[in-house]
Design a protein around this motif. Sequence first.
Motif, PDB file in Angstrom:
ATOM      1  N   THR A  15       0.807  -1.222   0.000  1.00 31.64           N
ATOM      2  CA  THR A  15       0.000   0.000   0.000  1.00 31.64           C
ATOM      3  C   THR A  15       0.841   1.273   0.000  1.00 31.64           C
ATOM      4  OG1 THR A  15      -0.154   0.160   2.423  1.00 31.64           O
ATOM      5  CG2 THR A  15      -1.798  -1.218   1.295  1.00 31.64           C
ATOM      6  N   PRO A  17       2.625   2.911   2.413  1.00 34.78           N
ATOM      7  CA  PRO A  17       2.080   3.790   3.462  1.00 34.78           C
ATOM      8  C   PRO A  17       2.815   5.115   3.605  1.00 34.78           C
ATOM      9  CG  PRO A  17       3.184   1.866   4.417  1.00 34.78           C
ATOM     10  CD  PRO A  17       3.067   1.607   2.952  1.00 34.78           C
ATOM     11  N   ASN A  20       1.721   7.369   0.723  1.00 29.66           N
ATOM     12  CA  ASN A  20       0.318   7.750   0.822  1.00 29.66           C
ATOM     13  C   ASN A  20       0.015   8.603   2.045  1.00 29.66           C
ATOM     14  OD1 ASN A  20      -0.682   6.673  -1.578  1.00 29.66           O
ATOM     15  ND2 ASN A  20      -0.749   4.612  -0.714  1.00 29.66           N
ATOM     16  N   LEU A  53      -7.725   3.414   1.189  1.00 30.98           N
ATOM     17  CA  LEU A  53      -7.952   2.114   0.563  1.00 30.98           C
ATOM     18  C   LEU A  53      -7.771   2.189  -0.947  1.00 30.98           C
ATOM     19  CD1 LEU A  53     -11.069   0.912   2.617  1.00 30.98           C
ATOM     20  CD2 LEU A  53      -8.746  -0.005   2.732  1.00 30.98           C
ATOM     21  N   GLY A  56      -4.053   2.828  -1.602  1.00 32.11           N
ATOM     22  CA  GLY A  56      -3.293   1.623  -1.311  1.00 32.11           C
ATOM     23  C   GLY A  56      -3.498   0.547  -2.355  1.00 32.11           C
ATOM     24  N   GLY A  57      -4.738   0.412  -2.821  1.00 28.33           N
ATOM     25  CA  GLY A  57      -5.009  -0.558  -3.875  1.00 28.33           C
ATOM     26  C   GLY A  57      -4.298  -0.217  -5.166  1.00 28.33           C
ATOM     27  N   SER A  59      -1.561   1.489  -5.403  1.00 27.92           N
ATOM     28  CA  SER A  59      -0.136   1.256  -5.178  1.00 27.92           C
ATOM     29  C   SER A  59       0.224  -0.210  -5.351  1.00 27.92           C
ATOM     30  CB  SER A  59       0.248   1.725  -3.769  1.00 27.92           C
ATOM     31  OG  SER A  59       0.074   3.121  -3.634  1.00 27.92           O
ATOM     32  N   ALA A  60      -0.650  -1.091  -4.870  1.00 29.44           N
ATOM     33  CA  ALA A  60      -0.402  -2.524  -5.023  1.00 29.44           C
ATOM     34  C   ALA A  60      -0.420  -2.924  -6.498  1.00 29.44           C
ATOM     35  CB  ALA A  60      -1.453  -3.318  -4.245  1.00 29.44           C
ATOM     36  N   GLY A  95      -4.986  -5.527  -4.609  1.00 32.21           N
ATOM     37  CA  GLY A  95      -5.127  -4.171  -5.121  1.00 32.21           C
ATOM     38  C   GLY A  95      -6.534  -3.857  -5.575  1.00 32.21           C
ATOM     39  N   LEU A  98      -8.940  -3.657  -2.467  1.00 25.01           N
ATOM     40  CA  LEU A  98      -8.822  -2.410  -1.714  1.00 25.01           C
ATOM     41  C   LEU A  98      -9.438  -1.239  -2.478  1.00 25.01           C
ATOM     42  CD1 LEU A  98      -5.290  -2.259  -0.043  1.00 25.01           C
ATOM     43  CD2 LEU A  98      -7.459  -2.974   0.942  1.00 25.01           C
ATOM     44  N   THR A  99      -9.154  -1.179  -3.770  1.00 19.58           N
ATOM     45  CA  THR A  99      -9.669  -0.072  -4.578  1.00 19.58           C
ATOM     46  C   THR A  99     -11.191  -0.059  -4.594  1.00 19.58           C
ATOM     47  OG1 THR A  99      -7.689  -0.144  -5.979  1.00 19.58           O
ATOM     48  CG2 THR A  99      -9.624   0.987  -6.857  1.00 19.58           C
TER      49      THR A  99
END
Length: 291
Positions: A15, A17, A20, A53, A56-57, A59-60, A95, A98-99
């Motif tokens: 994610t 962190p 973000n 979220l 982070g999604g 980013s994954a 990913g 989360l998205t």
Amino acid sequence: MWRLPSLAGDFVTLTKPRLNFLVLLTTAAAYSLGSGPESTLSQFLHTLLGTFLVAGGASALNQVWERDTDRLMRRTRMRPIADLRLPSSAGIVFGLSLTLLGATELAYFLNPLTSGVALFTAASYVLLYTPLKTRTSLSTIVGALPGALPAVIGWAAATNTISIEGWVLFGIVFMWQMPHFLAIAWMYRDEYAGAGMPLLPVIQPDGRSTGRQAVIYTAALIPLSMMPTGVGLASLWFMVGALTLGAVLMVLSLEFAAKRTIDTARRLFFGSILYLPILWTLLVLDHRAHF
């Protein structure tokens, strides 16, 4: 066999962190500036959680896409997917989950407009910026689009509109990213070259264009940073603070343009890291004091 703490840590790493944190800071500032008496703490927290979220999604998914180039760079080769600690399929499922979860939360607890902006942010980051990084030096400009949209997410969450105030906040973050990114690109230009990423310091290794553009974008950032006063978000006192911060960043940009060393690039990088939180703090405090 995976141990639970290591596995959990790898998913957290996906994610991004630390990266973000600035996304959430921008979202929080924009929400605070747009919020009214009817806004609640619950709405604010849902804005931050939903944005995290989605970011982070994205980013994954970015790390899934860039797993091969990540392996070629020392600063990224230990990322979970690049290092083969996690399979690409896990990154994709994680990913996307989360998205979609974040977008759903923003739509349900806030409004569909905020959710739509967040989804567009994630899509432009993963599907537009990420593939362009290995194709053109202009990817830096393209990447500044999703990087600045969290300001619009926060404003839309608070107001259910995308108005001039939100676009002013967007413009500040957009311009701020350019000297920030250029400093990073200069510091790691050899790694980017080895990974086949044609960033500006790679295709023009003398650094003159990189330094010149850092100065130009910083010069554009200074008047933009004072625009919140012009659109009624801040007082004249904020303009003084914004001008002072901009002058400091300009000194760092000029120093980098003149010397083009790792040290001057690092100073510009850390200066830009400090610039944005201080600017948002000044803006939010001024707004609450005078409006």
